[in-house]
Scaffold this motif. Sequence first.
Motif, mmCIF file in Angstrom:
data_model
loop_
_atom_site.group_PDB
_atom_site.id
_atom_site.type_symbol
_atom_site.label_atom_id
_atom_site.label_comp_id
_atom_site.label_asym_id
_atom_site.label_seq_id
_atom_site.Cartn_x
_atom_site.Cartn_y
_atom_site.Cartn_z
ATOM 1 N N LEU A 39 36.162 -31.395 43.908
ATOM 2 C CA LEU A 39 37.452 -31.436 43.228
ATOM 3 C C LEU A 39 37.543 -30.314 42.191
ATOM 4 O O LEU A 39 38.561 -29.630 42.080
ATOM 5 C CB LEU A 39 37.628 -32.801 42.552
ATOM 6 N N THR A 40 36.448 -30.111 41.471
ATOM 7 C CA THR A 40 36.415 -29.053 40.459
ATOM 8 C C THR A 40 36.527 -27.674 41.105
ATOM 9 O O THR A 40 37.263 -26.813 40.613
ATOM 10 C CB THR A 40 35.109 -29.151 39.638
ATOM 11 N N THR A 58 45.799 -31.525 36.851
ATOM 12 C CA THR A 58 44.589 -32.347 36.886
ATOM 13 C C THR A 58 44.929 -33.758 37.351
ATOM 14 O O THR A 58 44.174 -34.367 38.103
ATOM 15 C CB THR A 58 43.899 -32.401 35.514
ATOM 16 N N GLY A 59 46.084 -34.267 36.922
ATOM 17 C CA GLY A 59 46.505 -35.611 37.336
ATOM 18 C C GLY A 59 46.693 -35.719 38.838
ATOM 19 O O GLY A 59 46.295 -36.718 39.454
ATOM 20 N N GLU A 60 47.310 -34.690 39.435
ATOM 21 C CA GLU A 60 47.515 -34.694 40.885
ATOM 22 C C GLU A 60 46.177 -34.671 41.631
ATOM 23 O O GLU A 60 46.001 -35.390 42.610
ATOM 24 C CB GLU A 60 48.361 -33.485 41.307
ATOM 25 N N LEU A 61 45.254 -33.865 41.154
ATOM 26 C CA LEU A 61 43.940 -33.801 41.806
ATOM 27 C C LEU A 61 43.167 -35.099 41.633
ATOM 28 O O LEU A 61 42.561 -35.603 42.581
ATOM 29 C CB LEU A 61 43.130 -32.633 41.253
ATOM 30 N N LEU A 62 43.198 -35.638 40.439
ATOM 31 C CA LEU A 62 42.455 -36.880 40.179
ATOM 32 C C LEU A 62 43.025 -38.057 40.967
ATOM 33 O O LEU A 62 42.288 -38.981 41.309
ATOM 34 C CB LEU A 62 42.448 -37.185 38.676
ATOM 35 N N ALA A 63 44.313 -38.019 41.272
ATOM 36 C CA ALA A 63 44.935 -39.096 42.039
ATOM 37 C C ALA A 63 44.308 -39.207 43.430
ATOM 38 O O ALA A 63 44.234 -40.299 44.000
ATOM 39 C CB ALA A 63 46.435 -38.871 42.148
ATOM 40 N N HIS A 64 43.831 -38.095 43.974
ATOM 41 C CA HIS A 64 43.192 -38.113 45.297
ATOM 42 C C HIS A 64 41.858 -38.851 45.273
ATOM 43 O O HIS A 64 41.354 -39.246 46.322
ATOM 44 C CB HIS A 64 42.986 -36.686 45.814
ATOM 45 N N CYS A 65 41.291 -39.006 44.097
ATOM 46 C CA CYS A 65 40.002 -39.696 43.972
ATOM 47 C C CYS A 65 40.169 -41.142 43.531
ATOM 48 O O CYS A 65 39.176 -41.817 43.231
ATOM 49 C CB CYS A 65 39.118 -38.947 42.970
ATOM 50 N N THR A 110 37.527 -38.979 35.399
ATOM 51 C CA THR A 110 38.489 -38.794 34.318
ATOM 52 C C THR A 110 38.827 -37.324 34.171
ATOM 53 O O THR A 110 38.116 -36.450 34.694
ATOM 54 C CB THR A 110 37.920 -39.305 32.977
ATOM 55 N N ARG A 111 39.906 -37.067 33.428
ATOM 56 C CA ARG A 111 40.282 -35.690 33.128
ATOM 57 C C ARG A 111 39.140 -34.970 32.425
ATOM 58 O O ARG A 111 38.859 -33.806 32.704
ATOM 59 C CB ARG A 111 41.511 -35.671 32.213
#
Length: 184
Positions: free
Chosen positions: A19-20, A36-43, A48-49
Amino acid sequence: DRFLVTTPVATDCFQLLGLTALFIASKQVEVQPPTTGELLAHCRGAFTRQQLRNLEYIVLRRLNFDLMAPTISFFLEYFNLVRLEAPQADAQEAADAQSLAVGIAELSLADYAFVTYAPSLLAAGSLGLADRLLHHCRPADLQVSGYPEQLLQDCMAQLRLLVSLNEDSLSTLLPPEVAQKCLW
């Protein structure tokens, strides 16, 4: 890959590392990178951010902020631009050779025998072989690559062998009009 060579990563952190890496790459390439929110939503909330930001910082520091590495694609584009700037350049020949050279280069990426070749040499060899297979009247001037003629010929011979073993695969990678022009 360059980060993993320098840093051991726990198995449960590979998703965060992927992801990073995507986050860093999208900042380099995309006009509007995902948030970052859009990417984290996939996980699904697994990270966390702050974890994403911390790993981004670690990756960038380990790579010394050196994110770009020259690739075969970079050199193919460069050699093709030099070709098009030559007097009496044929744009159609250049486009066809570029398409075929990209296909040849893609085949070489999947074969460990080509790991020892520099990306610039593989690009020059792929372009030279593409011109030969297409019987172009005005082939690219490969002296711009800076490699000795014998080294280029050896690389093209190895690429020719790779192409002969993978003609069917290569022809499916190519635009039909380019595949039809090839004299395998």
